[in-house]
Enzyme design. Structure first.
Site, short mmCIF file in Angstrom:
data_model
loop_
_atom_site.label_atom_id
_atom_site.label_comp_id
_atom_site.label_asym_id
_atom_site.label_seq_id
_atom_site.Cartn_x
_atom_site.Cartn_y
_atom_site.Cartn_z
N GLY A 162 20.77 39.87 -29.90
CA GLY A 162 21.82 40.06 -30.91
C GLY A 162 21.38 41.02 -32.01
N SER A 163 22.31 41.28 -32.92
CA SER A 163 22.10 42.31 -33.93
C SER A 163 21.24 41.84 -35.10
CB SER A 163 23.47 42.80 -34.45
OG SER A 163 24.18 41.71 -35.01
N THR A 164 20.99 40.53 -35.23
CA THR A 164 20.11 40.05 -36.30
C THR A 164 18.67 39.98 -35.81
OG1 THR A 164 21.99 38.69 -36.99
CG2 THR A 164 19.89 38.29 -38.09
N ALA A 204 22.38 33.30 -34.06
CA ALA A 204 23.37 32.27 -33.73
C ALA A 204 24.74 32.75 -34.19
CB ALA A 204 23.02 30.95 -34.41
N ASP A 205 25.76 32.13 -33.63
CA ASP A 205 27.14 32.48 -33.99
C ASP A 205 27.73 31.50 -34.99
OD1 ASP A 205 27.12 34.67 -32.13
OD2 ASP A 205 27.08 33.12 -30.60
N LYS A 241 25.99 29.33 -29.80
CA LYS A 241 25.40 30.60 -29.40
C LYS A 241 26.11 31.12 -28.16
CE LYS A 241 21.00 31.20 -29.31
NZ LYS A 241 21.24 32.56 -29.81
N GLY A 242 25.92 32.41 -27.89
CA GLY A 242 26.45 32.97 -26.66
C GLY A 242 27.48 34.06 -26.83
N GLY A 282 26.91 37.00 -27.24
CA GLY A 282 26.40 38.10 -26.43
C GLY A 282 26.27 37.73 -24.96
N GLU A 310 18.76 32.13 -23.39
CA GLU A 310 18.34 31.79 -24.75
C GLU A 310 17.96 30.32 -24.87
OE1 GLU A 310 20.94 35.08 -27.27
OE2 GLU A 310 21.78 33.11 -26.91
C1 A5P Z 1 23.72 36.02 -27.81
O1 A5P Z 1 24.24 35.50 -26.66
C2 A5P Z 1 24.02 35.14 -28.97
O2 A5P Z 1 23.63 33.82 -28.78
C3 A5P Z 1 23.40 35.74 -30.19
O3 A5P Z 1 22.16 35.18 -30.46
C4 A5P Z 1 24.33 35.58 -31.28
O4 A5P Z 1 25.58 36.13 -30.87
C5 A5P Z 1 23.90 36.23 -32.59
O5 A5P Z 1 24.16 37.60 -32.59
P1 A5P Z 1 24.27 38.44 -33.92
O6 A5P Z 1 22.96 38.29 -34.61
O7 A5P Z 1 24.57 39.83 -33.43
O8 A5P Z 1 25.42 37.88 -34.69
#
Ligand code: A5P
Length: 228
Positions: free
Chosen positions: A34-36, A87-88, A98-99, A101, A107
């Site tokens: 993910g982007s973080t 995490a979402d 989560k998920g 992505g 994960e």
């Molecule tokens: C990936 O499948 C997700 O579980 C990510 O960890 C989650 O979407 C966090 O992504 P961002 O940091 O981009 O919000």
């Protein structure tokens, strides 16, 4: 969808980089998606530590490899000292959705291999109750309509398929339950449905701490029973 906060990208970078400070030489490290957590991975690439990593997605494997990190499969490590991931949604008990992505199956496996699981988010991810984001599900291509009907029977009002396949060549769908009263109960119910490879509810008992970046800087919440 949660509203983006101002300077959300800067917040993600701050949280992601702070989490990297938990990694030390000789550790076996799980890298989320993910982007973080991308910023954690970037920082680890810059730090030049003597570590071995495993990745939770092809995307992360490619990124980490491009930064010079040593990546191997989970089976080569067996267990991890630490895993760091985004995490979402995060609720007050530190249960997670989560998920987004589509990587939650790998994960969850990697998080549960780790002695310490650290989550990195910006504060837009904090929610009073899991649910508004939807619950990502990875589903076998064999009988997605059968699975969707079982999920609807559990109380979802909608099961929305995503285009494409996961890194594991399975389908991804988002189940919308509305506010989830008891994530542990729903997690057990979803886990009991044949054809769901994995759901995106991560229960708090796997989470050590959440590193949260907001407009007032970075703070951390440690799971209640682990103390400050
Ligand atoms: C990936 O499948 C997700 O579980 C990510 O960890 C989650 O979407 C966090 O992504 P961002 O940091 O981009 O919000």
């Amino acid at each position: 969808m949660l509203a983006p906060m101002p300077n959300q990208d800067a917040a993600k970078e701050e949280a992601g980089r702070q989490a990297a400070t938990y990694v030390e030489d000789d550790m076996r490290v799980g890298l989320g998606t993910g982007s973080t957590v991308r910023w954690t991975i970037t920082a680890l690439g810059e730090m030049g530590l003597d570590i071995v990593c495993t990745a939770t997605s092809v995307q992360t494997e490619v990124l980490a490899g491009s930064l010079g990190l040593h990546i191997v499969g989970p089976d080569e490590l067996g267990a991890l000292d630490i895993a760091i991931d985004g995490a979402d949604e995060v609720d007050p008990q530190l249960n997670l959705t989560k998920g987004a992505g589509g990587a939650h199956t790998r994960e969850k496996l990697v998080a549960e291999m780790a002695a310490r699981f650290i989550v990195v988010v910006d504060e837009s991810k904090l929610v009073p109750q899991l649910g508004p984001f939807g619950t990502p599900l990875e589903v076998l291509t064999f009988a997605p309509a059968v699975v969707a009907n079982r999920v609807l029977a559990l109380g979802a009002h909608e099961v929305v398929p995503r285009p494409g396949l996961s890194d594991n060549d399975n389908l991804l769908v988002d189940a919308r339950f509305g506010p989830i009263a008891d994530p542990a109960v729903l997690a057990a119910q979803l886990a009991a449905i044949p054809g769901i490879v994995e759901h995106g509810l991560f229960l708090a008992d796997t989470v050590e701490r959440v590193v949260i970046a907001g407009t007032d800087g970075v703070r951390e919440i440690v799971r209640a029973d682990l103390g400050p």
